[in-house]
Scaffold this motif. Structure first.
Motif, mmCIF file in Angstrom:
data_model
loop_
_atom_site.group_PDB
_atom_site.id
_atom_site.type_symbol
_atom_site.label_atom_id
_atom_site.label_comp_id
_atom_site.label_asym_id
_atom_site.label_seq_id
_atom_site.Cartn_x
_atom_site.Cartn_y
_atom_site.Cartn_z
ATOM 1 N N TYR A 34 132.600 -14.492 -58.119
ATOM 2 C CA TYR A 34 132.513 -13.390 -59.087
ATOM 3 C C TYR A 34 131.679 -12.254 -58.503
ATOM 4 N N THR A 35 130.565 -12.587 -57.866
ATOM 5 C CA THR A 35 129.702 -11.571 -57.269
ATOM 6 C C THR A 35 130.423 -10.827 -56.151
ATOM 7 N N ALA A 36 131.270 -11.547 -55.401
ATOM 8 C CA ALA A 36 131.969 -10.948 -54.259
ATOM 9 C C ALA A 36 133.039 -9.947 -54.683
ATOM 10 N N ILE A 37 133.621 -10.136 -55.891
ATOM 11 C CA ILE A 37 134.720 -9.259 -56.308
ATOM 12 C C ILE A 37 134.303 -8.266 -57.383
ATOM 13 N N LYS A 38 133.097 -8.413 -57.920
ATOM 14 C CA LYS A 38 132.622 -7.518 -58.960
ATOM 15 C C LYS A 38 132.139 -6.209 -58.346
ATOM 16 N N HIS A 39 132.655 -5.090 -58.842
ATOM 17 C CA HIS A 39 132.251 -3.791 -58.310
ATOM 18 C C HIS A 39 130.784 -3.514 -58.604
ATOM 19 N N CYS A 46 133.070 -7.888 -51.512
ATOM 20 C CA CYS A 46 134.122 -8.578 -50.737
ATOM 21 C C CYS A 46 133.512 -9.430 -49.630
ATOM 22 N N THR A 47 132.558 -10.238 -49.989
ATOM 23 C CA THR A 47 131.863 -11.091 -49.030
ATOM 24 C C THR A 47 132.853 -12.015 -48.328
ATOM 25 N N ALA A 48 132.975 -11.861 -47.016
ATOM 26 C CA ALA A 48 134.041 -12.520 -46.264
ATOM 27 C C ALA A 48 133.986 -14.036 -46.370
ATOM 28 N N ASP A 49 132.805 -14.635 -46.183
ATOM 29 C CA ASP A 49 132.744 -16.091 -46.172
ATOM 30 C C ASP A 49 133.039 -16.684 -47.543
#
Length: 208
Positions: A34-39, A46-49
């Motif tokens: 959720y944190t990786a895709i939340k603006h 967009c955290t790769a790992d």
């Protein structure tokens, strides 16, 4: 372009939800996905790992597998509509999208079925040949289930983004043929109605 309005359809799936909090045996914690895709400030990290775990070449079907990568059971409630505009004849054709509901039991006395939970069917939406046994477990599409070694050139090699489809089982114990039959029965109609637009034409009388 007119050609794009003459045939075809598209399907919309809620394969899974991405909750803000991950569920675990020791309670909830912030969900990395959720944190990786939340603006944040207009841009998603967009955290790769974190996103790479969604590229695992398998179909996630169990709650534990889904929760491990930050996904949760789909809650549905999707809706939509469509319209085709004919600007030359000032005509519009439209309608509502058909929604499919997982029911926990047959229709009640009020004609409404209690909502149930369908199976999780998350597939990585990317290219890559899907193993044949996985294909036949998750679709009854006649072009995708052609045995590649028996009838080469007759079918299509499934890619991961071909799954799931409307024949992917959403009830425990069903196979793709069962799902396709259930859906066909649910969507079957006793009659159909058609719309048309009549255009004015000049009538010419020939002497005689």
């Amino acid at each position: 372009m007119n050609a794009l309005t003459r045939e075809g359809y598209f399907e919309v799936y809620n394969m899974a939800d991405v909750p803000a909090q991950s569920k675990g045996p020791f309670g909830s914690a912030p969900n990395p996905l959720y944190t990786a895709i939340k603006h944040k400030a207009g841009v998603a990290p967009c955290t790769a790992d974190v996103l790479d775990v969604l590229k695992s070449v398998q179909v996630l079907t169990t709650a534990s597998d889904a929760l491990a990568v930050g996904l949760d059971s789909p809650t549905g409630k999707l809706m939509g509509s469509w319209a085709v505009l004919n600007t030359e004849q000032i005509a519009v054709y439209g309608g509502a999208q058909t929604a499919v509901l997982a029911a926990a039991a047959p229709l009640g006395v009020n004609g409404v079925a209690p909502e149930g939970a369908g199976l999780i069917n998350y597939s990585p939406q990317m290219t890559g040949d899907v193993p044949y046994q996985t294909v036949v477990n998750f679709t009854s599409d006649p072009l995708l289930i052609v045995p590649p070694n028996q009838f080469p050139g007759l079918g299509i090699i499934a890619q991961w983004w071909d799954l799931p489809d409307l024949s992917t089982p959403y009830i425990a114990g069903d196979d793709p043929q069962d799902q396709a039959e259930r859906l066909s029965n649910a969507l079957a109609k006793e009659f159909i109605m058609n719309d048309y637009v009549a255009t004015a034409r000049a009538l010419v009388e020939w002497p005689g």
